[in-house]
Scaffold this active site. Structure first.
Site, PDB file in Angstrom:
ATOM      1  N   ARG A  93      -9.482   3.158  -7.357  1.00  0.00           N
ATOM      2  CA  ARG A  93     -10.933   3.002  -7.310  1.00  0.00           C
ATOM      3  C   ARG A  93     -11.582   4.356  -7.042  1.00  0.00           C
ATOM      4  O   ARG A  93     -10.936   5.259  -6.492  1.00  0.00           O
ATOM      5  CB  ARG A  93     -11.278   2.018  -6.176  1.00  0.00           C
ATOM      6  CG  ARG A  93     -12.728   1.622  -6.046  1.00  0.00           C
ATOM      7  CD  ARG A  93     -12.899   0.722  -4.838  1.00  0.00           C
ATOM      8  NE  ARG A  93     -14.236   0.155  -4.732  1.00  0.00           N
ATOM      9  CZ  ARG A  93     -14.663  -0.571  -3.697  1.00  0.00           C
ATOM     10  NH1 ARG A  93     -13.844  -0.812  -2.685  1.00  0.00           N
ATOM     11  NH2 ARG A  93     -15.884  -1.056  -3.677  1.00  0.00           N
ATOM     12  N   TYR A 114     -10.508  -0.149 -10.672  1.00  0.00           N
ATOM     13  CA  TYR A 114     -11.401  -1.200 -10.177  1.00  0.00           C
ATOM     14  C   TYR A 114     -12.666  -1.284 -11.022  1.00  0.00           C
ATOM     15  O   TYR A 114     -13.163  -2.378 -11.318  1.00  0.00           O
ATOM     16  CB  TYR A 114     -11.761  -0.906  -8.717  1.00  0.00           C
ATOM     17  CG  TYR A 114     -12.688  -1.910  -8.085  1.00  0.00           C
ATOM     18  CD1 TYR A 114     -12.195  -3.096  -7.557  1.00  0.00           C
ATOM     19  CD2 TYR A 114     -14.062  -1.669  -8.008  1.00  0.00           C
ATOM     20  CE1 TYR A 114     -13.043  -4.022  -6.971  1.00  0.00           C
ATOM     21  CE2 TYR A 114     -14.916  -2.583  -7.424  1.00  0.00           C
ATOM     22  CZ  TYR A 114     -14.410  -3.765  -6.902  1.00  0.00           C
ATOM     23  OH  TYR A 114     -15.262  -4.674  -6.337  1.00  0.00           O
ATOM     24  N   HIS A 153       0.836  -1.204   0.000  1.00  0.00           N
ATOM     25  CA  HIS A 153       0.000   0.000   0.000  1.00  0.00           C
ATOM     26  C   HIS A 153       0.875   1.260   0.000  1.00  0.00           C
ATOM     27  O   HIS A 153       0.342   2.374   0.061  1.00  0.00           O
ATOM     28  CB  HIS A 153      -0.900   0.025   1.240  1.00  0.00           C
ATOM     29  CG  HIS A 153      -2.023  -0.971   1.204  1.00  0.00           C
ATOM     30  ND1 HIS A 153      -2.773  -1.197   0.076  1.00  0.00           N
ATOM     31  CD2 HIS A 153      -2.524  -1.790   2.171  1.00  0.00           C
ATOM     32  CE1 HIS A 153      -3.690  -2.115   0.341  1.00  0.00           C
ATOM     33  NE2 HIS A 153      -3.566  -2.489   1.595  1.00  0.00           N
ATOM     34  N   GLY A 200     -17.999  -5.058  -2.420  1.00  0.00           N
ATOM     35  CA  GLY A 200     -17.295  -4.937  -3.692  1.00  0.00           C
ATOM     36  C   GLY A 200     -18.134  -4.331  -4.805  1.00  0.00           C
ATOM     37  O   GLY A 200     -17.826  -4.507  -5.988  1.00  0.00           O
TER      38      GLY A 200
END
Length: 330
Positions: free
Chosen positions: A158, A227, A136, A298
């Site tokens: 995302r 994403y 990360h 998700g």
């Protein structure tokens, strides 16, 4: 690409007591701000905010991790789809060694299949070495050896609104070994902090921009993914990952449905219903986390169930301002 899958004893913390003490002394001098709970105060380190229990591992990796040219790093800010990216990447890279019935993904959470660099979960000892790592860390804080070795990097981002909501739920599920007074702040308070850049590995926009700019400079070495694109056309992204890993799917594999098999096996519906991800847990340095916390929803656009339209517009405006001129948008 083929590699020997290491045992848990190989993927072990390398941070010595002496090193840990040195890093914690440095951390104690950093600027601190209240985080999203008394447990999650944040420290400012080289332009980014960290929870202390992630930062000592990051410092150790910067000093000691020696990347190999064949290593591939799966990088992302928190809660941008990393669990899915890890499972897809592991399945793609090991498809010559495992099938769906024998894959370690059946018995081990994806985060134990591909170790996090800053958690100290790698080995400098001789023996089987897995060439897939995750992190990360912002691009500017990656160990120098990763850049110097010319390693490939996959970066996943995302929509920040969904990222924020997912992160808020995630930290609410982390169990502290030594309970402290106070819980997670309200989602409204956390949102204010996120908009100021005060979040784990934040500011989010700086994290994204670092990898985006490098991907424009070195597209052969950095694959930048969203994403939302992975969700809308998973097959194309899976094929792109395989090509980037230098192990593209053959026409015969495609004919046999290998690509679709990997997509189905690594789907949210399948992985979230495996026993290991329903009942297992990971023990962390300061607590533990049930594996089910990695599988919330998700869903694209779930932020609408938790944030007002005004909050969404505000974050969109912040991102538009921060990304202006970069060529990147959400």
């Amino acid at each position: 690409m083929e590699f020997s899958y290491p045992s848990k004893s190989i993927i072990a913390s390398n941070i010595t007591t002496e090193s840990l003490q040195k890093y914690r002394e440095e951390i104690s001098t950093l600027l601190k701000e209240d985080g999203w709970s008394p447990f999650f105060h944040l420290c400012l380190y080289k332009g980014f905010w960290f929870h202390p229990f992630f930062l000592d591992g990051a410092m150790y990796a910067q000093d000691h991790f020696q990347a190999q040219p064949s290593d591939i790093f799966l990088c992302s800010a928190m809660k941008t789809g990393c669990t899915w990216l890890k499972s897809l990447s592991f399945a793609i890279a090991t498809r010559g060694q495992y099938d769906e019935s024998t894959s370690p993904l059946r018995t081990i959470v994806p985060h134990d299949c591909i170790p996090f660099l800053e958690y100290g979960e790698y080995s400098t000892a001789e023996g089987p070495r897995i060439p897939l790592f995750a992190s990360h860390l912002p691009y500017t804080l990656l160990p120098k050896s990763i850049i110097d070795s010319g390693c490939k990097i996959v970066y996943l981002c995302r929509d920040p609104k969904d990222t924020f909501v997912s992160m808020w739920h995630f930290f609410g599920k982390l169990k502290n070994k030594k309970p402290r007074e106070g819980g997670l702040v309200s989602i409204e308070e956390a949102f204010e902090l996120f908009c100021k850049g005060l979040s784990s590995y934040g500011p989010y926009w700086e994290h994204v921009l670092g990898y985006w700019k490098e991907s424009l400079e070195r597209p052969d070495k950095i694959l930048f993914l969203k994403y939302e694109d992975m969700t809308n056309d998973t097959e194309a992204c899976v094929k792109k990952l395989a090509e980037f890993f230098d192990c593209p799917f053959s026409l015969e594999e495609e004919r046999k449905g290998i690509v679709q098999g990997i997509i189905k096996f690594c789907s949210f519906e399948n992985l979230s219903n495996l026993d290991v991800n329903k009942t297992g847990k990971q023990v962390k340095k300061d607590g533990f986390l049930e594996n089910s916390a990695y599988f919330r929803k998700g869903k694209i656009g779930d932020w609408r169930n938790h944030l007002t339209a005004e909050m969404g517009a505000r974050l969109d405006n912040i991102m538009e301002e921060k990304l202006r001129g970069s060529g990147l948008n959400f």
